[in-house]
Motif scaffolding. Structure first.
Motif, mmCIF file in Angstrom:
data_model
loop_
_atom_site.group_PDB
_atom_site.id
_atom_site.type_symbol
_atom_site.label_atom_id
_atom_site.label_comp_id
_atom_site.label_asym_id
_atom_site.label_seq_id
_atom_site.Cartn_x
_atom_site.Cartn_y
_atom_site.Cartn_z
ATOM 1 N N ARG A 105 48.722 29.747 43.712
ATOM 2 C CA ARG A 105 47.691 29.214 42.823
ATOM 3 C C ARG A 105 48.272 28.678 41.516
ATOM 4 O O ARG A 105 47.606 27.941 40.811
ATOM 5 N N TYR B 291 35.911 26.428 38.835
ATOM 6 C CA TYR B 291 36.922 27.487 38.795
ATOM 7 C C TYR B 291 36.573 28.539 37.743
ATOM 8 O O TYR B 291 36.667 29.731 37.986
ATOM 9 N N ASP B 292 36.171 28.083 36.552
ATOM 10 C CA ASP B 292 35.898 29.002 35.446
ATOM 11 C C ASP B 292 34.600 29.782 35.610
ATOM 12 O O ASP B 292 34.378 30.762 34.901
ATOM 13 N N ASN C 183 33.425 31.935 37.724
ATOM 14 C CA ASN C 183 33.504 33.368 38.061
ATOM 15 C C ASN C 183 34.833 34.003 37.670
ATOM 16 O O ASN C 183 35.210 35.023 38.229
ATOM 17 N N ARG C 184 35.539 33.409 36.732
ATOM 18 C CA ARG C 184 36.852 33.928 36.360
ATOM 19 C C ARG C 184 36.792 34.710 35.046
ATOM 20 O O ARG C 184 36.026 34.377 34.149
ATOM 21 N N ASP D 147 39.302 36.269 31.835
ATOM 22 C CA ASP D 147 40.585 35.996 31.191
ATOM 23 C C ASP D 147 41.629 36.984 31.706
ATOM 24 O O ASP D 147 41.334 38.167 31.923
#
Length: 193
Positions: free
Chosen positions: A21, A121-122, A124-125, A127
């Motif tokens: 990734r 992408y962001d 369900n992410r 930090d």
């Protein structure tokens, strides 16, 4: 290497090993190439070398969903003539205008696509966690463990180990204590006489 990159205005980014990734764009394209080669070769696995040009021209002549045009068109300003094409416009001025227009449109399409991908992408992410020197951490094992026939039953993490250095901004770390986590090398069973 650093001087070469500076001279040609190249931004050299290092990727973590065993972490696809971190270089997803290349991994995705490698997957496209492998799928195309697999389809072109079919059952004759030894004939892959003879199919490289066919696969390359197929990929270079396929319209990209992000740019909205073919890679060849962005690079050369026209679509390459294929076996079934009859007419090719050789007007250089017209080609230069179309090339600039195609490249501008591709940049706009890429920017839109980047924003959509980033939002998806962001969504369900979380930090990533940053560690400091002297922090105790667990290290994820790579899928392949030497000496074992299957990695399915191997513990997923090694440690705890201690962070000794923080290597740059990309959350790479040097740790101490991995040697004792590996333990003794497994012995192969001997055949009985």
């Amino acid at each position: 290497m650093t001087e070469f990159c500076k001279e040609y205005n190249i931004k050299h980014i290092l990727c973590a090993i065993a972490c696809p990734r971190s270089n997803g764009q290349v991994e995705r394209f490698n997957d496209t190439i492998l799928n195309a080669m697999s389809a072109a070769v079919g059952e004759d696995q030894d004939a892959w070398e003879s199919k490289i040009i066919e696969v390359q021209s197929g990929i270079n002549g396929t319209i990209n969903a992000t740019t909205g045009t073919t890679p060849s068109e962005l690079l050369y300003g026209y679509r390459p003539r294929l076996k079934f094409d009859v007419v090719l416009n050789n007007n250089q001025a017209d080609r230069q205008g179309k090339l600039k227009c195609a490249r501008d449109q591709a940049v706009a399409n890429i920017n839109k696509s980047e924003q959509r991908m980033k939002q998806r992408y962001d969504k369900n992410r979380l930090d990533a966690i940053s560690y400091n020197v002297e922090d105790k951490v667990l290290v994820r094992r790579t899928p392949l463990v030497k000496g074992l026939t299957s990695g399915k039953l191997v513990q997923k993490y090694m440690g705890p180990v201690v962070v000794t250095h923080v290597l740059g901004q990309w959350r790479n770390y040097r740790v101490a204590g991995l040697a004792k986590c590996h333990g003794p090398r497994p012995k192969r069973p001997r055949a009985q006489k």
